[in-house]
Design an enzyme around this catalytic site. Structure first.
Site, PDB file in Angstrom:
ATOM      1  N   GLN A  63       0.851  -1.205   0.000  1.00 39.02           N
ATOM      2  CA  GLN A  63       0.000   0.000   0.000  1.00 39.02           C
ATOM      3  C   GLN A  63       0.879   1.245   0.000  1.00 39.02           C
ATOM      4  OE1 GLN A  63      -2.657   0.483   3.391  1.00 39.02           O
ATOM      5  NE2 GLN A  63      -3.895   1.999   2.316  1.00 39.02           N
ATOM      6  N   HIS A 102      -8.588   1.900  -0.750  1.00 33.52           N
ATOM      7  CA  HIS A 102      -9.034   1.880  -2.150  1.00 33.52           C
ATOM      8  C   HIS A 102      -8.979   0.453  -2.665  1.00 33.52           C
ATOM      9  CE1 HIS A 102      -4.730   2.752  -1.922  1.00 33.52           C
ATOM     10  NE2 HIS A 102      -4.603   1.995  -3.004  1.00 33.52           N
ATOM     11  N   HIS A 123      -8.437  -1.726  -6.019  1.00 32.82           N
ATOM     12  CA  HIS A 123      -7.998  -1.708  -7.413  1.00 32.82           C
ATOM     13  C   HIS A 123      -8.911  -2.613  -8.239  1.00 32.82           C
ATOM     14  CE1 HIS A 123      -3.873   0.032  -6.843  1.00 32.82           C
ATOM     15  NE2 HIS A 123      -4.046  -0.441  -5.630  1.00 32.82           N
TER      16      HIS A 123
END
Ligand code: 5GP
Ligand code: ZN
Length: 136
Positions: A95, A101, A103
């Site tokens: 990270q 988030h 992907h």
């Protein structure tokens, strides 16, 4: 809550422009600036949470539902041959941006990317030891 020095807070809330594929009051989905493949996108909650550990359960439960909608659209519009969902937590896991988030990486049969790991060869005893460690 928004974190002042967080780039994904700024992107998710529209203070920094991005190539946005989708947005609503909770999420923004953008194209990654360093894509692993054509159409590589990031699902970003507007609320700041550094990683999965900090992510509220309600948000966590919405992420995959949204990702599924985007995935269907990607398959339809990009004609990709596959899709990787990847979500990194912590430096050890790769990270680099400490705002949760997901992907979404559309894959193409000849895209030449390698996303994977070297498989270990644990004994049954080692598997049992780790199973116990996690569950007990
Ligand atoms: P991580 O390594 O934290 O799982 O993923 C961070 C991702 O964010 C990387 O794939 C990187 O290319 C992408 N990224 C970093 N900064 C920006 C930015 O300012 N805009 C966009 N669209 N993507 C970014
Ligand atoms: Zn943030």
């Amino acid at each position: 809550m928004r974190k002042d020095d967080c780039i994904f807070c700024k992107i998710a809330n529209g203070e920094i422009p991005s190539k946005t594929l989708y947005e609503d009051e909770r999420f923004r989905v953008i194209l990654d600036l360093g894509p692993a493949a054509r159409g590589h996108a990031l699902v970003i909650p507007r609320e700041h949470a550094s990683d999965l550990y900090e992510l509220p359960e309600e948000t966590a439960s919405q992420v995959l539902v949204l990702a599924k909608k985007i995935a269907v659209r990607m398959a339809d519009k990009l004609h990709c041959d596959g899709l990787n969902l990847i979500q990194n937590n912590g430096e050890a896991a790769g990270q680099t941006v400490p705002h949760f988030h997901l992907h979404m990486i559309p894959r193409y049969l000849k895209d030449g990317q390698k996303i994977g790991w070297v498989p270990g060869k644990p004994t049954q005893e080692e598997l049992e030891a780790v199973r116990k460690q996690i569950t007990e």
